[in-house]
Motif scaffolding. Sequence first.
Motif, PDB file in Angstrom:
ATOM      1  N   LYS A  29       0.821  -1.199   0.000  1.00  0.00           N
ATOM      2  CA  LYS A  29       0.000   0.000   0.000  1.00  0.00           C
ATOM      3  C   LYS A  29       0.857   1.251   0.000  1.00  0.00           C
ATOM      4  CE  LYS A  29      -3.803   0.036   2.497  1.00  0.00           C
ATOM      5  NZ  LYS A  29      -4.718  -0.077   3.654  1.00  0.00           N
ATOM      6  N   GLN A  30       1.966   1.207   0.754  1.00  0.00           N
ATOM      7  CA  GLN A  30       2.870   2.353   0.781  1.00  0.00           C
ATOM      8  C   GLN A  30       3.493   2.589  -0.583  1.00  0.00           C
ATOM      9  OE1 GLN A  30       2.054   4.077   3.262  1.00  0.00           O
ATOM     10  NE2 GLN A  30       3.879   4.180   4.535  1.00  0.00           N
ATOM     11  N   GLN A  31       3.903   1.485  -1.255  1.00  0.00           N
ATOM     12  CA  GLN A  31       4.500   1.609  -2.585  1.00  0.00           C
ATOM     13  C   GLN A  31       3.476   2.153  -3.574  1.00  0.00           C
ATOM     14  OE1 GLN A  31       5.912  -2.312  -3.437  1.00  0.00           O
ATOM     15  NE2 GLN A  31       7.595  -2.217  -1.939  1.00  0.00           N
ATOM     16  N   LEU A  32       2.227   1.678  -3.464  1.00  0.00           N
ATOM     17  CA  LEU A  32       1.166   2.142  -4.338  1.00  0.00           C
ATOM     18  C   LEU A  32       0.945   3.637  -4.156  1.00  0.00           C
ATOM     19  CD1 LEU A  32      -1.173   1.575  -6.306  1.00  0.00           C
ATOM     20  CD2 LEU A  32      -2.590   1.041  -4.321  1.00  0.00           C
ATOM     21  N   ALA A  33       0.888   4.070  -2.892  1.00  0.00           N
ATOM     22  CA  ALA A  33       0.694   5.490  -2.621  1.00  0.00           C
ATOM     23  C   ALA A  33       1.862   6.306  -3.152  1.00  0.00           C
ATOM     24  CB  ALA A  33       0.533   5.713  -1.111  1.00  0.00           C
ATOM     25  N   ALA A 180     -13.338   8.455 -12.828  1.00  0.00           N
ATOM     26  CA  ALA A 180     -12.003   8.163 -12.307  1.00  0.00           C
ATOM     27  C   ALA A 180     -11.948   6.719 -11.821  1.00  0.00           C
ATOM     28  CB  ALA A 180     -11.667   9.120 -11.163  1.00  0.00           C
ATOM     29  N   VAL A 181     -10.813   6.057 -12.060  1.00  0.00           N
ATOM     30  CA  VAL A 181     -10.663   4.646 -11.723  1.00  0.00           C
ATOM     31  C   VAL A 181      -9.713   4.495 -10.534  1.00  0.00           C
ATOM     32  CG1 VAL A 181      -9.920   2.388 -12.564  1.00  0.00           C
ATOM     33  CG2 VAL A 181     -11.087   3.957 -14.106  1.00  0.00           C
ATOM     34  N   SER A 182     -10.133   3.770  -9.509  1.00  0.00           N
ATOM     35  CA  SER A 182      -9.273   3.557  -8.344  1.00  0.00           C
ATOM     36  C   SER A 182      -8.120   2.634  -8.707  1.00  0.00           C
ATOM     37  CB  SER A 182     -10.083   2.962  -7.185  1.00  0.00           C
ATOM     38  OG  SER A 182     -10.577   1.683  -7.519  1.00  0.00           O
ATOM     39  N   GLU A 183      -6.998   2.831  -8.042  1.00  0.00           N
ATOM     40  CA  GLU A 183      -5.783   2.091  -8.388  1.00  0.00           C
ATOM     41  C   GLU A 183      -5.851   0.620  -7.990  1.00  0.00           C
ATOM     42  OE1 GLU A 183      -2.992   2.967  -9.891  1.00  0.00           O
ATOM     43  OE2 GLU A 183      -3.378   5.092 -10.203  1.00  0.00           O
ATOM     44  N   GLU A 184      -6.401   0.343  -6.824  1.00  0.00           N
ATOM     45  CA  GLU A 184      -6.306  -1.015  -6.276  1.00  0.00           C
ATOM     46  C   GLU A 184      -7.265  -2.008  -6.925  1.00  0.00           C
ATOM     47  OE1 GLU A 184      -6.245  -3.239  -1.912  1.00  0.00           O
ATOM     48  OE2 GLU A 184      -6.256  -1.055  -2.048  1.00  0.00           O
ATOM     49  N   ASP A 185      -8.530  -1.606  -7.125  1.00  0.00           N
ATOM     50  CA  ASP A 185      -9.513  -2.560  -7.658  1.00  0.00           C
ATOM     51  C   ASP A 185     -10.229  -2.057  -8.902  1.00  0.00           C
ATOM     52  OD1 ASP A 185     -11.001  -0.605  -6.442  1.00  0.00           O
ATOM     53  OD2 ASP A 185     -11.664  -1.856  -4.778  1.00  0.00           O
ATOM     54  N   GLY A 186      -9.825  -0.894  -9.407  1.00  0.00           N
ATOM     55  CA  GLY A 186     -10.372  -0.409 -10.669  1.00  0.00           C
ATOM     56  C   GLY A 186     -11.840  -0.057 -10.615  1.00  0.00           C
ATOM     57  N   ARG A 187     -12.296   0.527  -9.509  1.00  0.00           N
ATOM     58  CA  ARG A 187     -13.709   0.916  -9.401  1.00  0.00           C
ATOM     59  C   ARG A 187     -13.879   2.398  -9.707  1.00  0.00           C
ATOM     60  NH1 ARG A 187     -16.259  -1.182  -3.885  1.00  0.00           N
ATOM     61  NH2 ARG A 187     -14.334  -0.350  -2.991  1.00  0.00           N
ATOM     62  N   MET A 188     -14.992   2.724 -10.341  1.00  0.00           N
ATOM     63  CA  MET A 188     -15.369   4.107 -10.597  1.00  0.00           C
ATOM     64  C   MET A 188     -16.280   4.580  -9.469  1.00  0.00           C
ATOM     65  SD  MET A 188     -16.161   3.853 -14.678  1.00  0.00           S
ATOM     66  CE  MET A 188     -14.949   3.110 -15.799  1.00  0.00           C
ATOM     67  N   PRO A 189     -16.468   5.900  -9.338  1.00  0.00           N
ATOM     68  CA  PRO A 189     -17.332   6.397  -8.251  1.00  0.00           C
ATOM     69  C   PRO A 189     -18.715   5.766  -8.220  1.00  0.00           C
ATOM     70  CG  PRO A 189     -16.081   8.213  -9.170  1.00  0.00           C
ATOM     71  CD  PRO A 189     -15.774   7.017 -10.024  1.00  0.00           C
ATOM     72  N   LEU A 190     -19.296   5.469  -9.403  1.00  0.00           N
ATOM     73  CA  LEU A 190     -20.634   4.871  -9.433  1.00  0.00           C
ATOM     74  C   LEU A 190     -20.647   3.488  -8.796  1.00  0.00           C
ATOM     75  CD1 LEU A 190     -23.402   5.784 -10.380  1.00  0.00           C
ATOM     76  CD2 LEU A 190     -22.971   4.711 -12.576  1.00  0.00           C
ATOM     77  N   ALA A 210     -21.257   9.929 -15.761  1.00  0.00           N
ATOM     78  CA  ALA A 210     -20.702   8.650 -15.313  1.00  0.00           C
ATOM     79  C   ALA A 210     -21.103   7.538 -16.278  1.00  0.00           C
ATOM     80  CB  ALA A 210     -21.202   8.317 -13.904  1.00  0.00           C
ATOM     81  N   ALA A 211     -20.183   6.621 -16.545  1.00  0.00           N
ATOM     82  CA  ALA A 211     -20.428   5.518 -17.491  1.00  0.00           C
ATOM     83  C   ALA A 211     -21.367   4.500 -16.855  1.00  0.00           C
ATOM     84  CB  ALA A 211     -19.112   4.863 -17.883  1.00  0.00           C
ATOM     85  N   ILE A 212     -22.565   4.352 -17.405  1.00  0.00           N
ATOM     86  CA  ILE A 212     -23.574   3.483 -16.807  1.00  0.00           C
ATOM     87  C   ILE A 212     -23.180   2.017 -16.895  1.00  0.00           C
ATOM     88  CG2 ILE A 212     -24.923   3.303 -18.935  1.00  0.00           C
ATOM     89  CD1 ILE A 212     -26.233   3.364 -15.286  1.00  0.00           C
ATOM     90  N   ASN A 213     -22.358   1.656 -17.890  1.00  0.00           N
ATOM     91  CA  ASN A 213     -21.920   0.264 -18.026  1.00  0.00           C
ATOM     92  C   ASN A 213     -20.425   0.104 -17.769  1.00  0.00           C
ATOM     93  OD1 ASN A 213     -24.447  -1.005 -18.719  1.00  0.00           O
ATOM     94  ND2 ASN A 213     -24.321   0.014 -20.703  1.00  0.00           N
ATOM     95  N   GLY A 214     -19.833   1.036 -17.027  1.00  0.00           N
ATOM     96  CA  GLY A 214     -18.410   0.932 -16.695  1.00  0.00           C
ATOM     97  C   GLY A 214     -18.125  -0.321 -15.886  1.00  0.00           C
ATOM     98  N   ARG A 215     -16.976  -0.943 -16.137  1.00  0.00           N
ATOM     99  CA  ARG A 215     -16.610  -2.204 -15.469  1.00  0.00           C
ATOM    100  C   ARG A 215     -15.511  -1.977 -14.439  1.00  0.00           C
ATOM    101  NH1 ARG A 215     -18.343  -7.098 -17.663  1.00  0.00           N
ATOM    102  NH2 ARG A 215     -19.728  -6.774 -19.430  1.00  0.00           N
ATOM    103  N   THR A 216     -15.554  -2.729 -13.339  1.00  0.00           N
ATOM    104  CA  THR A 216     -14.430  -2.747 -12.412  1.00  0.00           C
ATOM    105  C   THR A 216     -13.337  -3.627 -13.003  1.00  0.00           C
ATOM    106  OG1 THR A 216     -15.305  -4.662 -11.205  1.00  0.00           O
ATOM    107  CG2 THR A 216     -15.952  -2.489 -10.415  1.00  0.00           C
ATOM    108  N   GLN A 217     -12.095  -3.345 -12.643  1.00  0.00           N
ATOM    109  CA  GLN A 217     -10.984  -4.092 -13.231  1.00  0.00           C
ATOM    110  C   GLN A 217     -10.790  -5.453 -12.593  1.00  0.00           C
ATOM    111  OE1 GLN A 217      -7.574  -1.499 -13.039  1.00  0.00           O
ATOM    112  NE2 GLN A 217      -8.366  -0.117 -14.608  1.00  0.00           N
ATOM    113  N   ASP A 218     -11.188  -5.604 -11.332  1.00  0.00           N
ATOM    114  CA  ASP A 218     -10.945  -6.883 -10.655  1.00  0.00           C
ATOM    115  C   ASP A 218     -12.063  -7.897 -10.884  1.00  0.00           C
ATOM    116  OD1 ASP A 218     -12.718  -5.371  -9.222  1.00  0.00           O
ATOM    117  OD2 ASP A 218     -11.895  -5.868  -7.245  1.00  0.00           O
TER     118      ASP A 218
END
Length: 467
Positions: A29-33, A180-190, A210-218
């Motif tokens: 987590k520290q390296q990611l930050a 915006a996509v989160s770094e750890e699990d690829g989730r958007m705000p929606l 916001a993308a109604i059909n946006g996918r999480t990366q994990d």
Amino acid sequence: MSSGSFVFSPTTLRSLERDEDMLQRHEHKQQLASRCLSSYMLKRGGQEQTTAEVQHCPARARICQDVVVQNALYTGDLEAMRHLFPQGSSANLIIEPQGGDMRWVARGEGLWSLTYEQELTTPLHITATRGFTECLKLLLQRGADVDLSPAGVTALHESCENCEPECTKLLLIHGANANAVSEEDGRMPLHMCSHPESLQCAKYLLEYGAAINGRTQDEDDTPLHVAAQNGLLEHTELYLRYGAAVDKENSEGLTPFNAACAQPQEVQDLKRYFQVCQMLLGAGANIHTTDQDKRTPLHMACKNANPDLVDLLLTNGACVNNMDYGGEAPMHNILKVVCYKVSHDPEKVVRSLLNYGSIRVWPGALPMVLRHCSESPRTIEVLLNAYSHLKVNDTWFESVPAEVFKEHKEFYESVFSLAQTPRSLQHLARCRLRSFLDGRVHRVVPKLDLPTFIKNYLLLEYRGYVH
């Protein structure tokens, strides 16, 4: 073994292994930050081309370790913040607060110390998470970068996760990236809108693109998957109105409909999940789609003992005897959970399955079923009334725990009496008619010109005893 060494006990070794695993996650987590912060700094450096451009760009983020500033942010002290962030100052700060869980951390040369977890954040994250709207507005007026994400998530992610609609709206008005996509699990705000109270946040996000059909990366989940998994009826209605794809599969092969059926459900949640599935079905969801283990929505609904949902699926053509990869039909799934789901009225599920032509339990396995399902006498009654003859023996007596027999004495005495008494003529007539209808019981019996109590008898209504 040298005199300066000693032997670790198995318990100590396991503890050290856990600590090592926790340390590795902490370092990750520290390296990611650190990577996020470095990437941000490089991007900011590339954007600073002329003095005129700099005046219109947010100032470079600075590390802040001032406890006074942190206290003002965490308490939402607006007056203090006005003093700490006057006109012309920069609100772009990176904060590494101390708090939360404590853990052992290696300090070098074999020394370990107990310290708090640390995670990078910003003033925007702190105020948006806690709903300090006026404080957030002040920071935005001071030029805070709305998309700064030193820990891998933006302030918009956190305001949505914590169901703070006014903060969400403010961030979007000031240009926050709704995708915006989160770094750890690829989730958007929606994807963060996972509670009933987050509905207004979801509405604002969709209004701002916001993308109604946006996918999480994990997990490859869409927002509709998230709404279905959490039994969010209003979110589901909103997303469908915005054109959400109803049959997209995630990485586990689950559509939103399957995901809603599969999600563990407490008694108070049964109605919500039924309503969500009803809405998805009305929008065109396919009830025959199976997951990677060939489990249908009916398998999943039976495992969660949701009677209304099971009836909805059967009424709309679900196959009552489909087998999954493990060779189990929906009937197997409900019988395996009866002892944990007595409050869910599992007998209603068993009754519906039998009326729609489900396979029955092999008679030789009935003592085992009796052992696992004895706390639900109604379930046992429905099962036993699907057989014209039963061979009750000592194994049946031994299968019912003494405390359960004492609590439901009258019912189990009627069951055990079948060891000496044949089934009644009335019951044999019922079995003969049900056998003749062969899977059409649910469709034919309600149409017969018979008194209601006889129809209910043919449909295995409960009486509290067997005869």
